[in-house]
Enzyme design. Structure first.
Site: not given
Ligand code: 13P
Length: 287
Positions: A208, A231, A84, A135, A177, A105
């Site tokens: 996000g 996440n 990620d 991205e 995020h 990224d």
């Molecule tokens: P969140 O932590 O807001 O759920 O985002 C997760 C994310 O985009 C990982 O790349």
């Protein structure tokens, strides 16, 4: 079954649903996400940030753990192990470690440099059988030290990156995020629509995923989003369930301090969050 994310996301885009990427932090996290995917017969993507990879002692440890767990837990649904928000070096490390998918990224580079580096990594990733996400336009907020301003992506730049042969594209559309602030303006569906017009059948990625209302998630899927990253929400559920256990004094009763007992409510809470998201994203029964 460890696979690249190419096929599962192609199918998701065609079938108008999204596959969840759930970021993992340790063995309990991985076990909870894998068990839920198997139980719901859903494809799944395990996301690993560079910070989480370092925390787990390195990408090699993560790849070995995930492969062994897939085997020992008899996981038959498609699972992709995905880097990620990877840096250029991080991408190479994950390719060598045995990941099945990477995200480069390059959104903070000038577009020409993002294009150059993405092009090179597409070639290497595909030669090794991995899928690759790129991205354009940064995701707002902060995740493991990756900070973004949250600007909306330029649809022409999205097209330029999509044309490099990547497998799926993350484009900033006002997503952030972490938790969304009270004054958040919501997702820019106008931008998403323009990006989808330019990029055709390219599966789009919504980062996000924590805290985006269900109706916005559904609309984003209608407009071409085929992968949604979650996440923070699993972290929040884990923390709340663990706090409840400790505040109720359960760690002081009998052998309640045993890590297998202490971490169990948190692990169950992650499962519940993953289940809720898979149902919302429509990936249940799609393995
Ligand atoms: P969140 O932590 O807001 O759920 O985002 C997760 C994310 O985009 C990982 O790349």
């Amino acid at each position: 079954m460890l696979v690249s994310a190419t096929e599962m996301l192609k199918k998701a885009k065609e079938g108008h649903y999204a596959v969840g990427q759930f970021n993992i932090n340790n063995l309990e996290w991985t076990k909870s996400v894998l068990a839920t995917a198997q139980e719901l017969n859903s494809p799944v993507i395990l996301g690993v940030s560079e910070g989480a990879g370092k925390y787990m002692t390195g990408f090699k440890t993560v790849a070995a753990m995930v492969k062994a767990m897939i085997e020992e837990m008899n996981i038959t649904v498609p699972v992709a192990l995905h880097l990620d928000h990877g840096t250029y070096d991080g991408c190479y490390k994950c390719i060598r470690a045995g990941f099945s998918s990477i995200m480069f990224d390059g959104s903070h580079y000038p577009i020409e440099e993002n294009v150059e580096k993405t092009k090179e990594l597409v070639k290497v990733a595909h030669a090794m059988g991995l899928s690759i996400e790129a991205e354009v336009g940064s995701i707002g907020g902060e995740e493991d030290g990756v900070v973004g301003m949250g600007e909306c992506a330029d649809p022409d730049e999205c097209k330029a990156i999509a044309d490099l042969g990547i497998d799926f594209l993350a484009a900033g559309i006002g997503n952030i995020h972490g938790k969304y602030p009270d004054n958040w303006q919501g997702l820019s569906f106008e931008t998403l629509d323009a990006i989808q017009q330019k990029t055709g059948d390219m599966p789009l990625v919504l980062h996000g995923g924590t805290g985006i209302p269900a109706d916005m998630i559904k609309k984003a899927i209608d407009l071409g989003v085929a992968k949604i990253n979650v996440n923070t929400e699993c972290q929040l559920s884990f923390a709340a369930a663990t706090r409840e256990y400790v505040e109720a004094g359960k760690d002081q009763q009998g052998k309640g301090f045993d890590p297998r007992k202490l971490l169990a409510p948190g692990a169950e809470a992650i499962k519940a969050t993953v289940k809720e998201k898979m149902e919302l994203f429509g990936s249940v029964g799609k393995a």
